[in-house]
Scaffold this active site. Structure first.
Site, PDB file in Angstrom:
ATOM      1  N   ASP A 142      11.848  27.007  49.726  1.00  0.00           N
ATOM      2  CA  ASP A 142      11.868  28.214  48.932  1.00  0.00           C
ATOM      3  C   ASP A 142      13.272  28.305  48.339  1.00  0.00           C
ATOM      4  O   ASP A 142      14.176  27.597  48.757  1.00  0.00           O
ATOM      5  CB  ASP A 142      11.608  29.378  49.903  1.00  0.00           C
ATOM      6  CG  ASP A 142      11.665  30.709  49.212  1.00  0.00           C
ATOM      7  OD1 ASP A 142      11.193  30.780  48.066  1.00  0.00           O
ATOM      8  OD2 ASP A 142      12.186  31.667  49.802  1.00  0.00           O
ATOM      9  N   LYS A 145       1.905  27.738  46.988  1.00  0.00           N
ATOM     10  CA  LYS A 145       2.840  27.012  47.841  1.00  0.00           C
ATOM     11  C   LYS A 145       2.072  26.279  48.933  1.00  0.00           C
ATOM     12  O   LYS A 145       2.313  25.113  49.214  1.00  0.00           O
ATOM     13  CB  LYS A 145       3.832  27.983  48.488  1.00  0.00           C
ATOM     14  CG  LYS A 145       4.860  28.538  47.529  1.00  0.00           C
ATOM     15  CD  LYS A 145       5.853  29.416  48.266  1.00  0.00           C
ATOM     16  CE  LYS A 145       6.880  29.993  47.305  1.00  0.00           C
ATOM     17  NZ  LYS A 145       7.924  30.774  47.983  1.00  0.00           N
TER      18      LYS A 145
END
EC number: 7.6.2.1
Lengths: 337, 944
Positions: free
Chosen positions: B381, B733
């Site tokens: 991230d 994701k």
């Protein structure tokens, strides 16, 4: 050698931050941080060559000494099972040996090749005899050997646990198949004294076989195996049985019969009068008589010496090969990683 | 499934829903033994060992005392059962504590103190300040006249700020006494685990008739395990209880992760099992043949003439038991033990303690340390992971004028300060939007200073900056908001809040100036969510340029805008908004649509630029790990330019001409397809060149690519060592992690926020950063660390050592078992293939339990190379990644080694000792000590 004991200055900083009171705390700290001091050999070529060379240099002399000692032991091995069958029974050995009415005495003549120093050990050797067979090994009862009839559970002795409804002491296949050939040694018409005491382990006599346990109901079955025992002698004194009960690891084995406590001179001829009772014919086993002196290393055994010499010389060869390789293509320090 | 909850009704709905009894227990006292045994026996290894142990009870075939297998087996079972029981007991205790906590509940119109487990759906629960909420409640009353209360939700989502909760409009103004007797119906969906959503309706029954269906949102609820703060009391209706609460539904045992090493060990165990069966069949057959040809002649063995039907099986089964030690019974236990030690090493590591917060690293999952060394892809991230997530307001552009460009800090820009003192209307309005358009709650500390509690770091940064520019947000009281500007106090009434969602990418508030009565709409949001809605006459060029320029610098940008709203327009819109807010189906979408109707013709005021600093050591960490052969993907919700800038500044991608960044974009399928193919083509060409090629893709294109061009995208993923995915949602994701996993790559996902949780749970290894966005990610993760830079140490030091040690330990366990087993097999050749065991039970047990398992524990603190060396030469990790220390060929090496050692030990112990004179016990002891010496030698040689 490279000694590594907690690297980096960061560790020192942390160590300063956490006051270390005692040695134990320090060791625990090192353990938790995986920083215990360690010693790490660096395997450089020269180090390896030296190690191998050193191994060779140490091993070869040891091997030579051992080999020499082994050669100094004099051993007479005589197979007698085929000779001791009269001509007329040669065709049917098994029925001969099973016929209990025939007296099976037999004579051998041994020539002593070299001077043999007392004590001379007498062994009988059986070949192709599987004392380590599973059925055989298991068929005994150590409790009974020590306590006699007081121990009741003899199920491990099957199929020789009882006969005619009464328990057998000593029970089991091992005792049942006791070796029963006997030997007498005569030199120049006088009998050599054979000491048949103390041929078994002392610990076996004292702790494994009971002093109050007498043979009972032994070899009373329909099918008689090996030798019988004198019911008036306690098991702890029946040394032949004790020796026999220590099962051999290999299918060909020697067991102690006794000791001659006189020297034998070279070219002496010894007459052996033996009773050929034991049946090895049905399964093609061999019976041998062995007379052997002993050395500080025990009996005759070339293997150990040969093994030492072999390992020693091969490590010298390896070290030479490495040395040559190293001289031809030397390796820099930095390439070690 | 909908729920209808009758408030304060003791008769109906009593038994419809479960009571508020928490139960996290796996077992009860009665079912513990059977259930636990069943679970343990569902593992193949345990079934195998049980079978062996049962066979050993048959004395005819057992070579050794059955205790030698039963002992360790029972011990192993007892250990894991005890561990389970202990865990379960602790769960029971904590459940009991929660269940027996006393709370005030209204029953039959009287307030009573009852145990928490007796709360029923529909009961009214009273809470006092600092009480923990026992179940999910819909608020109906608070001590605050405005109907507001504050809750701390840290236990739920890890966010430490206070959140405001409102009572529904229908209950507004009800007094204390009335609340006891309130009757009504709440309509709400069945239990789910979405802690950010609650779409319900409330209708009060006579005499409290309001005739109106009052909408309920998550704002009107207080959820289980939150704490009531800054509010004297609050009361609410229980809607979900027990294990059906939002928290209870999110709980669940995540499926255990299996490491590559474990999978390999299982495979090798299978291979050994097959080998064992072959040995058993061969030796068993040979043994039967030998028995019939030879053993029958041996009178001293006394084979019976007749034998039972199973006679043929006896010898093979004996060999099976002899060979059963090939598979070491202790391998699972000892591996579990050393693995938990590795995990402890991670917990203990002083060099991985976050110096700022003093949080140590923590390994939640103790079983997967060695997988760390085999990671091939790291998906990270951006915000909070690579960066510090500490936002600082740096620059702004108001009405076309750039502030802060010279000094790099707009707060010190003289031009801006002058503009404020001179009262430039644009600037004042800009500051007003900064201070008003947010969800920040100001709280006064005891010393009188104002503390801002914000959910969003950006908002906090804006409010702080506004305060420094003399526009201080002083107080927020229900809907009245006070601002101090240059000594005068301005009051605004907040009429509506149009909340931020990740789809809308903007938030707005409708406020009424309490002085003039003018209503205005204040908006802030991402550039693409604001600029297209600017009113027709406005030039947005300068703002577009400003956004461009700021994101080039790696700053996060927000556009601020406002417009005046006529009273009539507001009234009309307000009705629509209310209706949309009370729909049950697709509420979010409906609200977004209604909001759209107000958010148009905006007057764009300017652009703010907020800096999010990189964490310490991020570029070095990325470079080192990349050298170790690990590929990096950055997955972020941020916009493309910012992401690329951050990527550049932290060595993620190389600038031109060394690197090349290819972009996949497009709005339609065709465009995406074309661009994907183009990128793929370039990628194929450049793989031979020493050039760092990376691709960048945004969420929209990614959605299309994953849906329609999965194959091409997978190929691209394999070719590309670096990728940046921006504007991706949490589920995307997770999808990307799945994609890489499906290509058989070991993935590690690292993140810090709630939006990373899914990716962390999906990846082979999840690492959470215990950062400022709460602990949600850290809780879901297998490892939690304080800073991104610790990842280097985690992988290179802990991962690598764990892998090396486990590889050694597992193969060594097989080695030592095979060694002794081979000797048994050799011995059987000279004992007439009858299945005699050379070793007795005691020596076998001692060998396994004592001689071989204790010395080898040294290897758990063994280091082949020093930490410094590994850190300097991260390439060493290639070895672990490729699994070069534990694979079939290394295992074959160990197998050969044990065979060779067995031959040596056997030949020497047979010949050297006394040959014909040797007795079984002597040989057995010599061979056993030979084995012990050999294995000790192996341990000494292999540990460095």
């Amino acid at each position: 050698m490279e000694v590594e004991g907690g690297n980096t200055s960061a560790n020192d900083a942390v160590a300063r931050k956490i006051p270390i009171q005692s040695r134990r705390a320090k060791v625990f700290y090192q353990f938790t941080q995986q920083n215990l001091p360690a010693c790490k050999p660096v395997l450089t070529p020269s180090w390896i060559v030296t190690t191998f060379l050193l191994m060779g240099v140490i091993f070869i002399p040891i091997g030579l000494v051992t080999l020499r000692t082994s050669h100094s032991v004099i051993e007479i091995v005589e197979r007698y099972d085929t000779e001791c069958i009269p001509e007329k029974f040669r065709g049917n050995k098994v029925s001969y040996i099973k016929d209990s009415t025939i007296l099976k005495n037999c004579s051998l003549y041994l020539k002593v090749p070299k001077h043999m120093k007392a004590p001379i050990y007498i062994y009988y050797q059986l070949d192709n005899y599987y004392q380590n067979h599973r059925r055989y090994v298991k068929s005994r009862n150590d409790q009974q050997l020590l306590h006699g009839l007081k121990s009741n559970d003899t199920s491990s002795c099957q199929p020789e646990d009882s006969s005619n409804g009464l328990p057998i002491v000593p029970c089991g296949l091992i005792a049942w198949s006791l070796f029963n050939d006997t030997f007498k040694f005569i030199r120049e018409s006088s009998e050599l004294v054979v000491n048949r005491k103390n041929i078994a382990w002392k610990s076996d006599r004292n702790h494994k076989f009971g002093k109050q346990v007498y043979p009972f109901n032994f070899q009373n079955g329909t099918f008689i195996g090996g030798g019988s025992l004198d019911p008036s002698v306690p098991l702890s004194d029946q040394e032949d049985l004790i020796v026999w009960m220590r099962t051999a690891a290999l299918p060909s084995f020697r067991k102690m019969y006794g000791r001659i406590e006189e020297d034998l001179d070279a070219d002496d001829v010894i007459a052996v009068h033996l009773m050929n009772n034991y049946n090895t014919y049905s399964f093609g086993g061999k019976k041998k008589l062995v007379l052997s002196t002993s050395s500080w290393l025990g009996g005759k055994n070339d293997f150990l010496g040969v093994a030492y010499v072999f390992v020693g010389s091969s490590s010298i060869i390896i070290s030479l090969v490495f040395m040559l390789l190293h001289v031809k293509n030397p390796r820099g320090e930095g390439e070690c990683l | 499934m909908k729920r209808y909850i009758y408030i304060n009704d003791d008769e109906t709905s009593q038994d419809l829903y479960c009571a508020n009894r928490l139960s996290n227990r796996k077992y009860t006292l009665m079912n513990f033994l059977p259930k636990n045994l069943w679970e343990q026996f569902s593992r193949f290894m345990n079934q195998y060992f049980l079978l062996i142990a049962c066979l050993q009870l048959w004395s005819l075939i057992t070579p050794v005392n059955p205790a030698s297998t039963w002992g360790p087996l029972i011990f192993i079972f007892a250990v894991s059962a005890t561990k389970e029981a202990w865990d379960d007991y602790n769960r029971y205790l904590s459940d009991k504590k929660a269940n027996e906590k006393e709370v005030w509940v209204v029953k039959q119109g009287i307030k009573k103190l009852i145990q928490s487990q007796d709360i029923r759906v529909g009961n009214i629960v009273w809470l006092r300040e600092n009480d923990e909420v026992p179940c999910d409640l819909v608020l109906i009353g608070t001590s605050d006249p405005q109907g507001v209360c504050y809750v701390e939700t840290a236990a739920l989502d890890g966010e430490t700020d206070l959140k405001t909760r409102l009572i529904p409009a229908a209950c507004m103004g009800m007094d204390f006494e009335l609340l006891h007797k309130i009757k009504g119906v709440i309509e709400c969906p069945g239990p789910d685990k979405d802690i950010r959503r609650f779409d319900g309706n409330l209708r009060l029954l006579p005499p409290f008739i309001d005739n109106d269906v009052c909408p309920l949102t998550i704002k009107n609820t207080i959820l289980q395990s939150c704490y009531l703060r800054n509010t004297e009391w609050a009361c609410g209706v229980a809607v979900y209880t027990g294990n059906e609460t939002k928290l209870g539904m999110t709980r669940g045992i995540p499926e255990p992760k299996l490491t590559a090493v474990d999978a390999m060990i299982d495979k090798l165990t299978g291979a050994i099992f097959v080998f064992q069966i072959v040995v058993v069949i061969v030796l068993g057959t040979a043994g039967n043949v030998w028995k019939d040809t030879e053993a029958r002649k041996q009178w001293y063995v006394l084979y019976p003439q007749e034998f039972p039907w199973y006679e043929l099986l006896v010898i093979p089964l004996r060999f099976e038991l002899l060979c059963s030690i090939m598979i070491p019974i202790s391998i699972k236990v000892s591996l579990d033990l050393v693995k938990s030690l590795y995990a402890k090493f991670i917990d203990w590591d002083y060099e991985m303690i976050d110096p700022e917060t003093d949080t140590p690293s923590h390994a939640t999952n103790t079983a997967i340390s060695e997988d760390l060394a085999q990671v091939e892809y790291i998906l990270t991230d951006k915000t909070g992971t690579l960066t510090e997530n500490r936002m600082i307001f740096r620059r702004c552009c108001i009405g076309g004028i750039f502030y802060g460009n010279e000094t790099g800090d707009a707060l010190k820009d003289v031009g801006l300060l002058n503009a404020i003192t001179s009262g430039s209307p644009d600037v004042i309005r800009f500051l007003t939007v900064m201070a008003v358009c947010n969800t920040v709650i100001p709280a006064k500390s005891k010393a009188g200073a104002i503390l801002y509690k914000a959910q969003s770091q950006d908002e906090e940064a804006l409010v702080h900056a506004a305060a420094q520019l003399h526009m201080v947000l002083v107080n927020k009281n229900a809907s009245i908001l006070e601002i101090k500007f240059n000594g005068s106090v301005l009051q605004y009434e907040i009429l509506e809040t149009l909340e931020f969602t990740s789809d809308r990418k903007r938030m707005s508030v409708v406020v009424k100036d309490c002085h003039s009565g003018n209503i205005s709409l204040l908006s802030k949001g991402a550039d693409e969510a604001i600029l297209p809605y600017a009113h027709a006459g406005q030039q947005t060029r300068t703002f577009v340029e400003a956004v461009e320029q700021y994101s080039q610098l790696g700053l996060r940008t927000l556009c601020l805008a406002w417009r005046e709203v006529e009273e009539d327009e507001y009234q009309e819109w307000s009705l629509m908004f209310k209706e949309a807010s009370s729909t049950l189906i697709d509420r979010e979408w409906r609200i977004a649509e209604v909001c759209q109707r107000l958010e148009h013709d905006l007057k764009v005021l300017g652009v703010t630029a907020i800096e999010d600093r990189l964490q310490d050591g991020v570029p070095e960490t990325i470079e080192t790990l990349r050298k170790a052969g690990i590929n990096f993907w950055m997955l972020t919700g941020d916009k493309q330019n910012t992401a690329i800038q951050i990527a550049l500044s932290c060595n993620f991608i190389s600038p031109e001409p060394k690197g090349q960044l290819l972009s996949i974009d497009g709005k339609t399928e065709d465009e995406v397809c074309r661009s994907l193919e183009r990128v793929l083509l370039t990628m194929r060409i450049t793989t031979s060149e020493p050039k760092d090629v990376a691709f960048v893709v945004d969420g929209w294109a990614l959605e299309i690519a994953l849906k329609h061009y999965r194959k091409a995208f997978t190929e691209l993923a394999i070719l590309s060592r670096t990728a940046i995915c921006c504007r991706v949602t949490p589920s995307q994701k997770a999808q990307l992690v799945e994609l890489l996993k499906s290509c058989d790559y070991r993935t590690l996902a690292i993140g810090d926020g709630g939006n990373d949780v899914r990716m962390i749970q999906k990846a082979d290894i999840g690492v959470g950063i215990s950062g400022r966005e709460g602990l949600q990610a850290a809780r879901a993760a297998d490892y939690s660390i304080g800073k991104f830079r610790f990842l280097k140490r985690l992988i290179l030091v802990h991962g690598r050592y764990s892998y090396n040690r486990t590889a050694f330990l597992s193969q060594y366990s097989f080695y030592k078992s095979l060694l002794i087993c081979f000797i048994q097999i050799f011995f059987s050749f000279i004992s007439g293939l009858s299945g005699t065991s050379l070793f007795n039970s005691v020596s076998l047990m001692a060998y396994n339990v004592f001689y071989t398992s204790i010395p080898v524990l040294v290897s758990t603190i063994d280091k082949d190379l020093s930490e410094g060396t590994v850190m300097q030469h991260p390439q060493i990790l290639f070895y672990c990644q490729a699994g070069r220390l534990l694979n079939p060929s290394t295992f074959a090496g160990w197998f050969g080694r044990s065979l060779f050692h067995a031959i040596v030990a056997f030949v020497i112990s047979i010949h050297v000792y006394a040959y014909e004179k040797s007795e079984m016990e002597e040989v057995s002891m010599v061979a056993l000590s030979g084995c012990i010496w050999l294995q000790a030698f192996v341990v000494a040689l292999e540990t460095k």
